[in-house]
Write a protein that holds these residues in place. Structure first.
Motif, PDB file in Angstrom:
ATOM      1  N   UNK A   7       0.850  -1.194   0.000  1.00  0.00           N
ATOM      2  CA  UNK A   7       0.000   0.000   0.000  1.00  0.00           C
ATOM      3  C   UNK A   7       0.884   1.242   0.000  1.00  0.00           C
ATOM      4  N   UNK A   8       0.340   2.330  -0.546  1.00  0.00           N
ATOM      5  CA  UNK A   8       1.056   3.597  -0.674  1.00  0.00           C
ATOM      6  C   UNK A   8       0.146   4.744  -0.290  1.00  0.00           C
ATOM      7  N   UNK A   9       0.746   5.855   0.106  1.00  0.00           N
ATOM      8  CA  UNK A   9       0.006   7.094   0.328  1.00  0.00           C
ATOM      9  C   UNK A   9       0.976   8.259   0.124  1.00  0.00           C
ATOM     10  N   UNK A  10       0.472   9.315  -0.518  1.00  0.00           N
ATOM     11  CA  UNK A  10       1.289  10.507  -0.753  1.00  0.00           C
ATOM     12  C   UNK A  10       0.456  11.751  -0.508  1.00  0.00           C
ATOM     13  N   UNK A  11       1.104  12.762   0.055  1.00  0.00           N
ATOM     14  CA  UNK A  11       0.486  14.074   0.166  1.00  0.00           C
ATOM     15  C   UNK A  11       0.205  14.551  -1.262  1.00  0.00           C
ATOM     16  N   UNK A  12      -0.935  15.175  -1.466  1.00  0.00           N
ATOM     17  CA  UNK A  12      -1.419  15.514  -2.813  1.00  0.00           C
ATOM     18  C   UNK A  12      -0.400  16.226  -3.695  1.00  0.00           C
ATOM     19  N   UNK A  13       0.296  17.226  -3.159  1.00  0.00           N
ATOM     20  CA  UNK A  13       1.187  18.015  -4.019  1.00  0.00           C
ATOM     21  C   UNK A  13       2.383  17.217  -4.526  1.00  0.00           C
ATOM     22  N   UNK A  14       2.599  15.994  -4.004  1.00  0.00           N
ATOM     23  CA  UNK A  14       3.700  15.151  -4.465  1.00  0.00           C
ATOM     24  C   UNK A  14       3.213  14.022  -5.371  1.00  0.00           C
ATOM     25  N   UNK A  15       1.912  13.946  -5.609  1.00  0.00           N
ATOM     26  CA  UNK A  15       1.376  12.922  -6.499  1.00  0.00           C
ATOM     27  C   UNK A  15       1.695  13.280  -7.945  1.00  0.00           C
ATOM     28  N   UNK A  16       1.811  12.264  -8.788  1.00  0.00           N
ATOM     29  CA  UNK A  16       2.079  12.507 -10.200  1.00  0.00           C
ATOM     30  C   UNK A  16       3.518  12.861 -10.505  1.00  0.00           C
ATOM     31  N   UNK A  17       4.418  12.641  -9.553  1.00  0.00           N
ATOM     32  CA  UNK A  17       5.834  12.995  -9.727  1.00  0.00           C
ATOM     33  C   UNK A  17       6.747  11.779  -9.855  1.00  0.00           C
ATOM     34  N   UNK A  18       6.160  10.568  -9.911  1.00  0.00           N
ATOM     35  CA  UNK A  18       6.970   9.360 -10.049  1.00  0.00           C
ATOM     36  C   UNK A  18       7.338   8.704  -8.733  1.00  0.00           C
ATOM     37  N   UNK A  19       6.830   9.232  -7.637  1.00  0.00           N
ATOM     38  CA  UNK A  19       7.183   8.663  -6.330  1.00  0.00           C
ATOM     39  C   UNK A  19       6.577   7.278  -6.148  1.00  0.00           C
ATOM     40  N   UNK A  20       5.338   7.084  -6.582  1.00  0.00           N
ATOM     41  CA  UNK A  20       4.710   5.768  -6.452  1.00  0.00           C
ATOM     42  C   UNK A  20       5.515   4.692  -7.156  1.00  0.00           C
ATOM     43  N   UNK A  21       5.979   5.009  -8.371  1.00  0.00           N
ATOM     44  CA  UNK A  21       6.795   4.053  -9.125  1.00  0.00           C
ATOM     45  C   UNK A  21       8.105   3.766  -8.393  1.00  0.00           C
ATOM     46  N   UNK A  22       8.720   4.803  -7.818  1.00  0.00           N
ATOM     47  CA  UNK A  22       9.980   4.612  -7.083  1.00  0.00           C
ATOM     48  C   UNK A  22       9.747   3.756  -5.839  1.00  0.00           C
ATOM     49  N   UNK A  23       8.677   4.049  -5.101  1.00  0.00           N
ATOM     50  CA  UNK A  23       8.358   3.239  -3.914  1.00  0.00           C
ATOM     51  C   UNK A  23       8.130   1.779  -4.320  1.00  0.00           C
ATOM     52  N   UNK A  24       7.391   1.579  -5.403  1.00  0.00           N
ATOM     53  CA  UNK A  24       7.107   0.223  -5.875  1.00  0.00           C
ATOM     54  C   UNK A  24       8.397  -0.513  -6.195  1.00  0.00           C
ATOM     55  N   UNK A  25       9.297   0.172  -6.907  1.00  0.00           N
ATOM     56  CA  UNK A  25      10.575  -0.435  -7.298  1.00  0.00           C
ATOM     57  C   UNK A  25      11.396  -0.834  -6.069  1.00  0.00           C
ATOM     58  N   UNK A  26      11.496   0.075  -5.100  1.00  0.00           N
ATOM     59  CA  UNK A  26      12.295  -0.221  -3.902  1.00  0.00           C
ATOM     60  C   UNK A  26      11.654  -1.321  -3.059  1.00  0.00           C
ATOM     61  N   UNK A  27      10.338  -1.248  -2.859  1.00  0.00           N
ATOM     62  CA  UNK A  27       9.669  -2.287  -2.061  1.00  0.00           C
ATOM     63  C   UNK A  27       9.765  -3.649  -2.744  1.00  0.00           C
ATOM     64  N   UNK A  28       9.641  -3.683  -4.073  1.00  0.00           N
ATOM     65  CA  UNK A  28       9.747  -4.960  -4.792  1.00  0.00           C
ATOM     66  C   UNK A  28      11.141  -5.558  -4.642  1.00  0.00           C
ATOM     67  N   UNK A  29      12.171  -4.723  -4.713  1.00  0.00           N
ATOM     68  CA  UNK A  29      13.541  -5.211  -4.544  1.00  0.00           C
ATOM     69  C   UNK A  29      13.745  -5.774  -3.141  1.00  0.00           C
TER      70      UNK A  29
END
Length: 173
Positions: free
Chosen positions: A103-125
């Motif tokens: 699961x993920x959560x981001x403060x609105x102003x940081x959404x759409x900046x690629x953070x979700x993809x980065x979190x996914x990549x790190x958590x998957x590793x």
């Protein structure tokens, strides 16, 4: 202490800002509470399936006391002038051997900046290194951004819709 508990990576956002993605620390609890207060009602609903701004002491302990074996959590830290501020995070919780919910959560102003993809990549590793085979997630069908993160993750997501919830399975191998 687990090596994962020392995890830290710097990511550059689409708009050029830089953030640190690092392991959650016990002292981050206040920062987590502040991030929840900053998130919009819609962002909270997409994450918790309800607008939740306050959590019980027991829930806060669950979210902030991480063993980095059965429960791994990363936070996103941005420098907002006054110093480092938690602006989001991602976590997985092992449900059974080889399988964890993510699961993920981001403060609105940081959404759409690629953070979700980065979190996914790190958590998957981290999960692969721990021997996990798959992630599962429950997502509201209107949470297009999260579904897109899963689709672009390279983890071959499969989805099925049931009772207004998208059940997503991601293969880690």
């Amino acid at each position: 202490m687990s090596e994962v508990a020392k995890f830290s990576a710097t990511e550059t956002l689409r708009d050029g800002r830089r953030v640190e993605i690092r392991a959650l620390r016990h002292e981050d609890r206040t920062g987590l509470e502040d991030a929840v207060r900053r998130a919009s009602a819609e962002s909270l609903r997409r994450r918790f399936f309800a607008v939740r701004r306050h959590f019980s002491e027991q829930e806060m302990e669950f979210f902030s006391d991480i063993d980095f074996v059965s429960h791994v959590a990363l936070v996103v830290v941005a420098d907002e002038g006054g110093g480092p501020v938690i602006v989001g995070g991602g976590r997985y919780i092992v449900l059974e051997p080889g399988r964890a919910e993510v699961a993920f959560a981001l403060v609105d102003e940081y959404q759409g900046q690629g953070i979700g993809a980065a979190l996914m990549r790190h958590l998957a590793t981290i999960a692969r290194d721990a021997g996990l085979k798959e992630f599962i997630a429950e997502v509201l069908p209107e949470n297009i951004a999260m579904l897109k993160v899963f689709k672009k993750s390279g983890l071959h997501p499969t989805t099925r819709r049931e009772a207004g919830i998208m059940h997503v399975t991601l293969q880690l191998f």
